[in-house]
Design a protein around this motif. Structure first.
Motif, short mmCIF file in Angstrom:
data_model
loop_
_atom_site.label_atom_id
_atom_site.label_comp_id
_atom_site.label_asym_id
_atom_site.label_seq_id
_atom_site.Cartn_x
_atom_site.Cartn_y
_atom_site.Cartn_z
N ILE A 1 0.75 -1.19 0.03
CA ILE A 1 -0.02 0.03 0.08
C ILE A 1 0.94 1.39 0.07
N MET A 2 0.59 1.95 -0.84
CA MET A 2 1.47 3.30 -1.18
C MET A 2 0.53 4.37 -1.51
N ARG A 3 1.06 5.68 -1.41
CA ARG A 3 0.37 6.68 -1.65
C ARG A 3 0.88 7.32 -3.21
N VAL A 4 -0.14 7.65 -3.90
CA VAL A 4 -0.23 8.01 -5.09
C VAL A 4 0.52 9.24 -5.48
N THR A 5 1.39 9.35 -6.22
CA THR A 5 2.18 10.67 -6.63
C THR A 5 1.51 11.50 -7.73
N GLY A 6 1.01 10.48 -8.67
CA GLY A 6 0.35 11.06 -9.97
C GLY A 6 -0.67 10.06 -10.45
N VAL A 7 -1.53 10.82 -11.28
CA VAL A 7 -2.64 9.96 -11.95
C VAL A 7 -2.76 10.77 -13.10
N ASN A 8 -2.81 9.90 -14.29
CA ASN A 8 -3.41 10.42 -15.58
C ASN A 8 -4.28 9.71 -16.39
N GLU A 9 -4.83 9.77 -17.49
CA GLU A 9 -5.98 9.04 -18.10
C GLU A 9 -5.12 7.74 -18.35
N GLU A 10 -4.16 7.55 -18.32
CA GLU A 10 -3.31 6.23 -18.72
C GLU A 10 -2.85 5.29 -17.69
N SER A 11 -2.39 6.05 -16.46
CA SER A 11 -1.79 5.19 -15.48
C SER A 11 -1.78 6.04 -14.35
N PHE B 1 8.39 3.64 -7.57
CA PHE B 1 7.80 2.33 -7.34
C PHE B 1 7.14 1.61 -8.14
N TYR B 2 5.99 2.33 -8.77
CA TYR B 2 4.91 1.69 -9.47
C TYR B 2 4.51 2.61 -10.73
N LYS B 3 4.20 2.01 -11.98
CA LYS B 3 3.48 2.81 -12.93
C LYS B 3 2.46 1.73 -13.41
N VAL B 4 0.96 1.93 -13.10
CA VAL B 4 0.26 0.92 -13.24
C VAL B 4 -0.90 1.46 -14.23
N PRO B 5 -1.21 0.59 -15.25
CA PRO B 5 -2.33 1.34 -16.19
C PRO B 5 -3.56 1.21 -15.24
N VAL B 6 -4.44 2.53 -15.52
CA VAL B 6 -5.47 2.75 -14.68
C VAL B 6 -6.74 1.70 -15.26
N GLY B 7 -6.70 1.22 -16.37
CA GLY B 7 -7.70 0.26 -16.76
C GLY B 7 -7.62 -1.25 -15.93
N ASP B 8 -6.25 -1.42 -15.43
CA ASP B 8 -6.16 -2.53 -14.85
C ASP B 8 -6.55 -2.40 -13.40
N CYS B 9 -6.86 -1.50 -12.78
CA CYS B 9 -7.26 -1.18 -11.55
C CYS B 9 -8.54 -1.18 -11.23
N VAL B 10 -9.04 -1.75 -10.02
CA VAL B 10 -10.45 -1.34 -9.47
C VAL B 10 -10.26 -0.13 -8.55
N ILE B 11 -11.31 0.63 -8.79
CA ILE B 11 -11.11 2.04 -8.11
C ILE B 11 -12.21 2.33 -7.28
N GLU C 1 7.12 -2.23 -11.61
CA GLU C 1 8.43 -1.63 -10.78
C GLU C 1 9.42 -1.14 -11.45
N ARG C 2 10.01 -1.97 -12.74
CA ARG C 2 10.97 -1.76 -13.67
C ARG C 2 10.64 -0.41 -14.37
N LEU C 3 9.14 -0.36 -14.92
CA LEU C 3 8.89 0.95 -15.67
C LEU C 3 8.94 2.03 -14.82
N ALA C 4 8.57 1.92 -13.75
CA ALA C 4 8.67 3.28 -12.69
C ALA C 4 10.00 3.63 -12.50
N ARG C 5 11.11 2.71 -12.16
CA ARG C 5 12.30 3.16 -11.98
C ARG C 5 13.02 3.63 -13.30
N LEU C 6 12.78 3.01 -14.45
CA LEU C 6 13.34 3.62 -15.56
C LEU C 6 12.87 5.11 -15.94
N GLU C 7 11.42 5.29 -15.85
CA GLU C 7 11.04 6.48 -16.01
C GLU C 7 11.60 7.55 -14.78
#
Length: 132
Positions: free
Chosen positions: A33-43, A49-59, A81-87
């Motif tokens: 469980i982590m605090r979200v730092t940013g949300v856009n229409e894609e992720s 730590f994480y960059k997760v597609p919004v479509g794969d989440c239950v909100i 996690e890898r994508l978040a570190r890369l970004e």
């Protein structure tokens, strides 16, 4: 002493949202469980730590804000996690690679040659005008 405590509270890092990302690993039956730092229409992003597609989440809505539930296998969690570190690394490298613009030199060779040609043309015109 009282001022020092207040100053520390003002300097604390604050998040743009009070939303939470809950990453549930179906294979290992663990969650993060982590605090979200940013949300856009894609992720949904948790910086570094994480960059997760919004479509794969239950909100869902909670007391403080939205809760994004991401249920995934271990491989998918490692990939996010890898994508978040890369970004984050790309952003940091762009910030550190900044070079201030180089001011133009006083005069480059092209301008110097043009001024020289104009000067010679005036001399030639002056000499030809004096011969008449």
């Amino acid at each position: 002493m009282r001022l020092m405590g207040r100053r520390k509270e003002e300097d604390e890092f604050s998040f743009e949202t009070s939303d939470l990302l809950i990453v549930f690993d179906d294979e290992k039956k663990t969650s993060d469980i982590m605090r979200v730092t940013g949300v856009n229409e894609e992720s949904v992003m948790v910086a570094g730590f994480y960059k997760v597609p919004v479509g794969d989440c239950v909100i869902t809505n909670g007391k403080e804000g939205r809760n994004y539930f991401y249920r995934a296998p271990s491989q998918s969690i490692r990939e996010t996690e890898r994508l978040a570190r890369l970004e984050e690394n790309m952003v940091l490298s762009q910030i550190t690679a900044y070079r201030p613009p180089v001011p133009p030199t006083t005069m480059d060779w092209t301008k110097g040659l043009l001024f020289g040609l104009v000067f010679i043309a005036f001399i030639v015109m002056g000499i030809s005008g004096c011969q008449k």
